[in-house]
Design a protein around this motif. Structure first.
Motif, short mmCIF file in Angstrom:
data_model
loop_
_atom_site.label_atom_id
_atom_site.label_comp_id
_atom_site.label_asym_id
_atom_site.label_seq_id
_atom_site.Cartn_x
_atom_site.Cartn_y
_atom_site.Cartn_z
N ILE A 56 -17.52 41.67 6.67
CA ILE A 56 -17.33 41.89 5.09
C ILE A 56 -17.36 42.91 4.45
O ILE A 56 -18.53 43.40 4.61
CB ILE A 56 -18.51 40.33 5.25
CG1 ILE A 56 -18.61 39.34 5.05
CG2 ILE A 56 -18.49 40.28 2.80
CD1 ILE A 56 -17.00 38.42 5.00
N THR A 57 -16.88 43.12 3.60
CA THR A 57 -16.87 44.65 3.24
C THR A 57 -17.23 44.54 1.37
O THR A 57 -16.52 43.46 1.13
CB THR A 57 -15.35 45.50 2.76
OG1 THR A 57 -14.46 44.57 3.28
CG2 THR A 57 -15.36 45.51 4.35
N PRO A 58 -17.98 44.99 1.55
CA PRO A 58 -18.44 44.85 -0.42
C PRO A 58 -17.28 44.74 -1.29
O PRO A 58 -17.91 44.12 -2.43
CB PRO A 58 -18.53 46.39 -1.00
CG PRO A 58 -19.54 47.32 0.43
CD PRO A 58 -18.55 46.83 1.48
N ASP A 59 -16.08 45.08 -1.09
CA ASP A 59 -15.35 44.67 -2.24
C ASP A 59 -14.59 43.28 -2.00
O ASP A 59 -13.88 42.34 -2.98
CB ASP A 59 -13.98 45.36 -1.93
CG ASP A 59 -12.87 45.31 -0.72
OD1 ASP A 59 -14.05 45.30 0.67
OD2 ASP A 59 -12.28 45.72 -0.38
N LEU A 60 -15.48 42.23 -0.52
CA LEU A 60 -15.32 40.95 -0.91
C LEU A 60 -16.30 40.14 -1.68
O LEU A 60 -16.06 38.90 -1.50
CB LEU A 60 -14.99 40.86 0.45
CG LEU A 60 -13.65 41.02 1.20
CD1 LEU A 60 -14.13 40.60 2.79
CD2 LEU A 60 -12.64 40.03 0.62
N TRP A 61 -17.63 40.62 -1.63
CA TRP A 61 -18.20 39.87 -2.08
C TRP A 61 -19.06 40.43 -3.12
O TRP A 61 -19.89 41.77 -3.30
CB TRP A 61 -19.22 39.92 -1.05
CG TRP A 61 -20.26 38.94 -0.80
CD1 TRP A 61 -21.76 39.25 -1.76
CD2 TRP A 61 -20.62 37.84 -1.36
NE1 TRP A 61 -22.52 38.39 -1.33
CE2 TRP A 61 -21.27 37.06 -1.34
CE3 TRP A 61 -19.36 36.41 -0.91
CZ2 TRP A 61 -21.68 35.28 -1.70
CZ3 TRP A 61 -18.97 35.27 -2.20
CH2 TRP A 61 -20.72 34.48 -1.06
N PRO A 62 -18.66 40.87 -4.76
CA PRO A 62 -18.30 41.33 -5.64
C PRO A 62 -20.20 40.49 -6.16
O PRO A 62 -20.14 39.65 -6.31
CB PRO A 62 -17.99 41.12 -7.02
CG PRO A 62 -17.82 40.21 -6.56
CD PRO A 62 -16.77 40.15 -4.57
N ASP A 63 -20.29 41.78 -7.38
CA ASP A 63 -21.71 41.11 -7.76
C ASP A 63 -21.05 39.89 -9.04
O ASP A 63 -20.44 41.26 -9.59
CB ASP A 63 -22.91 42.50 -7.91
CG ASP A 63 -24.36 42.12 -7.94
OD1 ASP A 63 -24.90 41.77 -8.73
OD2 ASP A 63 -25.20 41.77 -6.89
N MET A 64 -22.46 39.76 -9.34
CA MET A 64 -22.10 38.87 -10.62
C MET A 64 -23.09 38.53 -11.72
O MET A 64 -23.16 37.33 -11.88
CB MET A 64 -20.95 37.26 -9.84
CG MET A 64 -19.90 37.34 -10.02
SD MET A 64 -19.14 36.06 -9.66
CE MET A 64 -17.56 36.77 -8.43
N ASN B 49 -20.45 46.11 -13.91
CA ASN B 49 -21.39 47.35 -12.51
C ASN B 49 -20.38 46.07 -10.92
O ASN B 49 -20.37 46.68 -10.29
CB ASN B 49 -22.35 47.00 -12.58
CG ASN B 49 -22.83 45.42 -12.52
OD1 ASN B 49 -22.82 44.53 -13.47
ND2 ASN B 49 -24.09 45.29 -12.17
N SER B 50 -19.01 45.38 -11.19
CA SER B 50 -18.67 45.41 -10.44
C SER B 50 -17.71 45.02 -10.20
O SER B 50 -16.62 45.38 -11.09
CB SER B 50 -18.73 43.54 -10.78
OG SER B 50 -18.06 42.49 -9.40
N SER B 51 -16.97 45.15 -8.57
CA SER B 51 -14.98 44.99 -8.32
C SER B 51 -14.28 43.60 -8.97
O SER B 51 -13.53 43.51 -8.48
CB SER B 51 -15.57 45.57 -6.35
OG SER B 51 -16.08 44.17 -6.01
N GLU B 52 -15.33 43.80 -9.00
CA GLU B 52 -14.39 42.05 -9.41
C GLU B 52 -13.01 41.91 -10.41
O GLU B 52 -13.49 43.14 -11.31
CB GLU B 52 -15.43 40.72 -9.79
CG GLU B 52 -16.38 40.85 -11.31
CD GLU B 52 -16.82 39.71 -11.90
OE1 GLU B 52 -16.65 38.87 -11.47
OE2 GLU B 52 -17.86 39.86 -12.98
N ASN B 53 -12.77 41.25 -10.62
CA ASN B 53 -11.47 41.05 -11.90
C ASN B 53 -11.26 39.69 -12.16
O ASN B 53 -11.12 38.77 -11.60
CB ASN B 53 -10.06 40.65 -11.05
CG ASN B 53 -8.85 41.11 -11.53
OD1 ASN B 53 -9.58 40.83 -12.76
ND2 ASN B 53 -7.65 41.23 -11.06
N ALA B 54 -12.10 38.95 -13.57
CA ALA B 54 -12.50 37.65 -13.56
C ALA B 54 -11.68 37.19 -14.87
O ALA B 54 -11.35 38.43 -16.11
CB ALA B 54 -13.96 38.18 -13.97
#
Length: 405
Positions: free
Chosen positions: A387-395, A47-52
């Motif tokens: 701070i836009t949402p793509d800078l602070w992804p849910d983890m 559910n996150s925009s992160e790239n981990a």
């Protein structure tokens, strides 16, 4: 030190090998999800925009070098480790451009060395709540980019012991991994460059619970001579509705603080006391109330009596909110300003600057920091740090309730 390819058949049992991945030569590694057998792979929450990307490593300190490449025309991004620990400033990258970043990370697990007094099962930190899925307590190192418009090109992970800054505290210090919540503790790793920052803070903690859950034992087990230990409590210690962990400002609270100071000194490390960050609560005259009345002064008094330096965040954050004004101060707090205790990115980042600036003033020979933007006489305004949402992804796989208030 041995160089190994860091695939499943060569993964070391102790932190003594270098893990190195060149995704430009091995793009297939970015197509595989993490699993414990291979010990590496992509590891983003669905559910996150992160790239981990995660790598299975032993507990220890690591020097990390990450090379990334931009995909669209221009992208802003952040680099994280573990549970949304901020390892970089906000960076900008263009299509096809590459950037290389270096940072220090600590990886830990809940286990502790066995002592004579321990039960047969062996001692472990008393994890609770969502910590069962926390990246801070698993057996791997996770590195994340804030969005998929930036891609990993190379990752190098090398064990390397460095002096530490260790943090003990509550939810205003802890790594916040969900929603728009943030704490000052999770920004300190990106601001201090010559020391590994090890954040043991946890939401809802008190001095008593931190001790009895063995979090303090775990922190001390990682503390070496010359390390700096920052201690900030009071938010939850002052809660009489929590009778098991309540500690009066003129009673048990300062005595526990004294014991913590003595423990740190016994390790030949450097204790620094921190007064609790102020809440954003006003009286009928629209004046900020000191909801920590007595506790902030107890911290100062213990610092005076023991000869320990103090970072007065109660005073600094109160001044900060007052400079912003009541309406603008909301923009420093989580839940779109509805929360009056916990901060968002902007508020936490500003307070982290206060902490690091204060720490560097206390120990200029020990603390090397990034250039900070904080001017205490004219603080950065909320509108100046977008701070836009793509800078602070849910983890987290779902929204997490924050402990403590």
């Amino acid at each position: 030190m041995n160089m190994v390819p860091a695939l499943a058949d060569s993964r070391p049992a102790v932190a003594q090998h270098i893990y190195e991945y060149n995704f430009e030569e091995r793009p297939d590694l970015l197509q595989k999800k993490y699993n414990s057998e291979t010990g590496l792979g992509t590891d983003s929450f669905h559910n996150s925009s992160e790239n981990a990307f995660s790598v299975k490593v032993p507990e220890g300190d690591y020097k990390v070098r990450v090379k990334v490449t931009g995909v669209p025309d221009v992208t802003r991004f952040l680099v994280f480790s573990e549970d949304r620990r901020v390892m970089s400033n906000i960076l900008e990258i263009e299509r096809g451009e590459s950037k290389t970043l270096d940072f220090l990370v600590n990886v830990r697990n809940p286990q502790l060395a066995t002592a004579e007094q321990d039960p047969a099962a062996g001692p472990r930190v008393g994890l609770r709540g969502d910590e069962g899925i926390s990246r801070n307590w698993d057996d791997k190192l996770t590195i994340a980019l804030s969005n998929n418009d930036v891609q990993f090109s190379q990752i190098r992970i090398e064990p390397g012991r460095k002096p530490k800054v260790l943090l003990a505290g509550d939810s205003t210090v802890a790594d916040q991994a969900s929603q728009d919540y943030a704490s000052w503790g999770q920004f300190v790793p990106g601001l201090i460059r010559n020391r590994v920052v090890v954040n043991h803070a946890r939401g809802g903690e008190t001095l008593k619970s931190f001790l009895f859950s063995l979090r303090w034992d775990k922190l001390l087990s990682q503390t070496q001579a010359g390390d700096v230990v920052l201690i900030q409590f009071a938010h939850n210690d002052e809660k009489k509705q929590w009778p098991r962990t309540f500690a009066a400002a003129d009673g048990a609270f300062p005595e526990y603080l004294r014991a913590f100071v003595a423990d740190v000194r016994q390790k030949e490390a450097i204790p620094v006391l921190v007064t609790p960050v102020a809440r954003r609560i006003y009286n009928e005259q629209e004046e900020l109330l000191n909801t920590h009345q007595g506790y902030d002064e107890a911290v100062r008094e213990v610092a005076r009596a023991t000869g320990v330096p103090v970072i007065d965040l109660t005073a600094q954050t109160t001044s900060f909110y007052q400079q912003l004004g009541q309406n603008e101060a909301k923009q420093a707090f989580a839940a779109n300003g509805k929360d009056r205790t916990h901060h968002n990115y902007y508020g936490a980042w500003m307070i982290a600057n206060m902490v690091v600036n204060s720490l560097q003033a206390l120990y200029p020979e020990l603390i090397q920091s990034e250039n900070t933007l904080l001017d205490s006489t004219s603080p950065t305004r909320p509108g100046e740090l977008v701070i836009t949402p793509d800078l602070w992804p849910d983890m987290r796989p779902a929204a997490v309730e924050i402990s403590g208030s």
